[in-house]
Design a protein around this motif. Structure first.
Motif, short mmCIF file in Angstrom:
data_model
loop_
_atom_site.label_atom_id
_atom_site.label_comp_id
_atom_site.label_asym_id
_atom_site.label_seq_id
_atom_site.Cartn_x
_atom_site.Cartn_y
_atom_site.Cartn_z
N SER A 258 0.85 -1.20 0.00
CA SER A 258 0.00 0.00 0.00
C SER A 258 0.88 1.25 0.00
O SER A 258 0.43 2.32 0.40
CB SER A 258 -0.93 0.00 1.21
N GLU A 259 2.11 1.08 -0.44
CA GLU A 259 3.02 2.21 -0.59
C GLU A 259 3.98 1.93 -1.73
O GLU A 259 4.18 0.78 -2.12
CB GLU A 259 3.80 2.49 0.69
N ALA B 22 -1.75 6.56 5.15
CA ALA B 22 -1.62 6.80 6.59
C ALA B 22 -3.01 7.10 7.13
O ALA B 22 -3.52 8.20 6.99
CB ALA B 22 -0.67 7.97 6.86
N GLY B 23 -3.62 6.08 7.73
CA GLY B 23 -5.02 6.24 8.18
C GLY B 23 -5.91 6.33 6.96
O GLY B 23 -5.96 5.43 6.15
N GLN B 24 -6.60 7.47 6.83
CA GLN B 24 -7.44 7.70 5.64
C GLN B 24 -6.84 8.75 4.72
O GLN B 24 -7.53 9.29 3.86
CB GLN B 24 -8.84 8.12 6.08
N ASN B 25 -5.56 9.02 4.88
CA ASN B 25 -4.89 10.02 4.05
C ASN B 25 -3.84 9.36 3.17
O ASN B 25 -3.17 8.42 3.57
CB ASN B 25 -4.19 11.07 4.93
N ILE B 26 -3.68 9.91 1.97
CA ILE B 26 -2.59 9.53 1.10
C ILE B 26 -1.50 10.57 1.32
O ILE B 26 -1.73 11.76 1.18
CB ILE B 26 -3.01 9.51 -0.38
N GLY C 54 -4.12 13.70 -0.33
CA GLY C 54 -5.50 13.29 -0.54
C GLY C 54 -6.10 12.72 0.72
O GLY C 54 -5.39 12.23 1.60
N GLU C 55 -7.42 12.81 0.80
CA GLU C 55 -8.16 12.33 1.98
C GLU C 55 -9.19 11.29 1.59
O GLU C 55 -9.46 11.08 0.42
CB GLU C 55 -8.87 13.51 2.65
N HIS C 56 -9.78 10.67 2.60
CA HIS C 56 -10.89 9.72 2.48
C HIS C 56 -10.49 8.42 1.79
O HIS C 56 -11.32 7.75 1.19
CB HIS C 56 -12.09 10.35 1.75
N ALA C 57 -9.23 8.03 1.86
CA ALA C 57 -8.77 6.78 1.25
C ALA C 57 -8.97 5.64 2.22
O ALA C 57 -8.70 5.76 3.41
CB ALA C 57 -7.31 6.90 0.86
N SER C 58 -9.46 4.52 1.71
CA SER C 58 -9.61 3.34 2.56
C SER C 58 -8.57 2.28 2.21
O SER C 58 -8.24 1.45 3.04
CB SER C 58 -11.01 2.76 2.44
N ASP C 59 -8.05 2.31 0.98
CA ASP C 59 -7.01 1.36 0.59
C ASP C 59 -6.26 1.91 -0.61
O ASP C 59 -6.78 2.71 -1.39
CB ASP C 59 -7.62 0.00 0.27
N LEU C 60 -5.03 1.45 -0.76
CA LEU C 60 -4.16 1.84 -1.87
C LEU C 60 -3.32 0.62 -2.21
O LEU C 60 -2.72 0.01 -1.32
CB LEU C 60 -3.27 3.01 -1.43
#
Length: 191
Positions: A88-89, A109-113, A153-159
């Motif tokens: 996820s990175e 990081a949490g819900q932030n990219i 960016g915000e509101h991310a749940s997964d990457l």
């Protein structure tokens, strides 16, 4: 006997008042429901537009920088069939300025990219930047200097990142029960 004429009554009867009140309440409820439904629709549309715009900002920046990268530091699996192996990175050598050796890392990081911009150096010469895998004459690894680490960016749940020459990115965003999934692929010009 003289009959007195009946007096004409002015006003409404109880039945007429009840009917008028019932119709008024019914009209008020209909107008209230139309207003409520329009507000819910507006909020959903606004939320969807916000997370769509957020995803564009995130992916545009990642795509631009990954396209110019010199090399990847993160080892990526060929596909995302095994979630335990899908990172996820991603960290890579910045290709925009070849005169300074620097690295860019995108991570969840949490819900932030987050976007981290860093350089590596040896304590003997902190003004000379080196590659992440270099070692000094004693076999010691370089020290990392984080120049910048900020939210992009915000509101991310997964990457998710995967692929070899063609780097695939899956970005999952969620806000107020609205979910959007962005899939994009980048061919690194210099990889």
């Amino acid at each position: 006997m003289i009959k007195q004429p009946k007096q004409k009554r002015n006003g409404f009867s109880l039945i007429e008042i009840i009917i008028v009140i019932s119709i008024s309440v019914l009209l008020f409820l209909i107008v209230s429901m139309v207003y409520y439904i329009s507000q819910i629709t507006y909020q959903k549309t606004d939320t969807r537009a916000e997370i769509t715009q957020n995803s564009r900002v995130i992916t545009d920046r990642m795509v631009r920088e990954l396209r110019q990268s010199q090399s990847l530091v993160t080892t990526l699996p060929a596909d995302n069939s095994n979630p335990a192996l899908t990172p996820s990175e991603i960290k890579f050598l910045d290709g925009h300025n070849s005169s300074i050796i620097s690295y860019i890392r995108y991570y969840l990081a949490g819900q932030n990219i987050q976007r981290e911009y860093s350089r590596y150096y040896f304590p003997a010469d902190p003004t000379t930047y080196v590659h992440i895998y270099d070692t000094d004459q004693y076999g010691n690894p370089p020290i990392q200097e984080i120049v910048e680490d900020k939210i992009i960016g915000e509101h991310a749940s997964d990457l998710e990142f995967y692929g070899n020459k063609l780097i695939n990115i899956n970005l999952y965003l969620i806000k107020n029960s609205e979910t959007i999934i962005i899939n994009t692929s980048i061919y690194g010009r210099n990889l």
